[in-house]
Design a protein around this motif. Structure first.
Motif, mmCIF file in Angstrom:
data_model
loop_
_atom_site.group_PDB
_atom_site.id
_atom_site.type_symbol
_atom_site.label_atom_id
_atom_site.label_comp_id
_atom_site.label_asym_id
_atom_site.label_seq_id
_atom_site.Cartn_x
_atom_site.Cartn_y
_atom_site.Cartn_z
ATOM 1 N N GLU A 77 0.820 -1.215 0.000
ATOM 2 C CA GLU A 77 0.000 0.000 0.000
ATOM 3 C C GLU A 77 0.853 1.263 0.000
ATOM 4 O OE1 GLU A 77 -3.311 0.453 -0.343
ATOM 5 O OE2 GLU A 77 -3.284 -1.681 -0.813
ATOM 6 N N VAL A 78 1.914 1.277 0.769
ATOM 7 C CA VAL A 78 2.801 2.446 0.790
ATOM 8 C C VAL A 78 3.439 2.635 -0.583
ATOM 9 C CG1 VAL A 78 4.988 3.309 1.712
ATOM 10 C CG2 VAL A 78 3.242 2.445 3.255
ATOM 11 N N PHE A 79 3.878 1.548 -1.198
ATOM 12 C CA PHE A 79 4.515 1.639 -2.513
ATOM 13 C C PHE A 79 3.548 2.168 -3.567
ATOM 14 C CE2 PHE A 79 5.637 -0.218 -6.635
ATOM 15 C CZ PHE A 79 6.903 0.285 -6.782
ATOM 16 N N THR A 80 2.336 1.641 -3.598
ATOM 17 C CA THR A 80 1.401 2.044 -4.644
ATOM 18 C C THR A 80 0.822 3.436 -4.413
ATOM 19 O OG1 THR A 80 -0.391 0.864 -3.514
ATOM 20 C CG2 THR A 80 0.765 -0.304 -5.271
ATOM 21 N N ASN A 81 0.750 3.895 -3.177
ATOM 22 C CA ASN A 81 0.142 5.195 -2.888
ATOM 23 C C ASN A 81 1.147 6.301 -2.596
ATOM 24 O OD1 ASN A 81 -2.484 4.197 -3.127
ATOM 25 N ND2 ASN A 81 -2.418 3.396 -1.049
ATOM 26 N N SER A 82 2.436 6.022 -2.712
ATOM 27 C CA SER A 82 3.442 7.009 -2.316
ATOM 28 C C SER A 82 3.784 8.016 -3.399
ATOM 29 C CB SER A 82 4.728 6.292 -1.894
ATOM 30 O OG SER A 82 5.306 5.660 -3.014
ATOM 31 N N GLY A 83 3.365 7.773 -4.614
ATOM 32 C CA GLY A 83 3.728 8.673 -5.701
ATOM 33 C C GLY A 83 5.016 8.274 -6.397
ATOM 34 N N ILE A 84 5.628 7.195 -5.953
ATOM 35 C CA ILE A 84 6.871 6.744 -6.576
ATOM 36 C C ILE A 84 6.620 6.220 -7.985
ATOM 37 C CG2 ILE A 84 6.921 4.344 -5.819
ATOM 38 C CD1 ILE A 84 9.856 4.881 -4.999
#
Length: 164
Positions: A52-59
């Motif tokens: 979730e952090v990876f997909t929602n972080s803007g990276i």
């Protein structure tokens, strides 16, 4: 659904024939698996949180800016980065490629190759190794990540050489 009912009925009938208390065996199995679930749950929670952090972080947008320079579609790059973490997330990206470009397209083929040839390395290390209490997993992690990286490189080269 009928197959499941037949299968459960067969198990109960087999237990009765062997004179095994099926309900007690079921309770013992559930209680032992409950302890395993308690051991696995923190690792699964951390894995879901990382996805979730990876997909929602803007990276992903950052990758998109740099990947356009290589002419590699961003969907393929995202799928390659998500596959070592979560197979279901990578599968969603593959389905997005299928819906956008088609299943018989070059990108559909490449997406299928990534999905089939790479593995969920972090999932295996966090879940399976913690379940059997293996602490020394560094070599398995290195080999798994190396395989995932080589798969992505080969797929990218294939795309650049044969599509353009």
């Amino acid at each position: 659904m009928i197959v499941i009912v037949i299968y459960i009925s067969f198990i109960i009938l087999y237990g009765v024939i062997k004179k095994v208390n099926c309900y007690e065996s079921f309770k013992n199995g559930v209680s032992s698996n409950y302890r395993i679930l308690l051991d696995i749950f923190p690792n699964l929670l951390a894995l879901v949180f990382a996805v979730e952090v990876f997909t929602n972080s803007g990276i992903i947008e950052l990758f998109n800016k740099y990947v356009n320079l290589l002419s590699i579609p961003i969907e393929i790059v995202i799928q390659a980065f998500l596959k070592p973490i979560s197979s279901s997330s990578a599968l969603v990206m593959m389905l997005k490629v299928f819906n956008t470009y088609g299943t018989n397209s070059n990108l559909g083929l490449l997406s299928s190759i990534i999905q089939g040839c790479s593995d969920t390395t972090f999932y295996i290390v966090t879940l399976y190794f913690s379940c059997v209490k293996i602490k020394d997993y560094k070599y398995a992690l290195k080999v798994g990540l190396l395989t995932d990286i080589l798969t992505f490189i080969i797929v990218s080269l294939f795309f650049i050489i044969f599509v353009f």
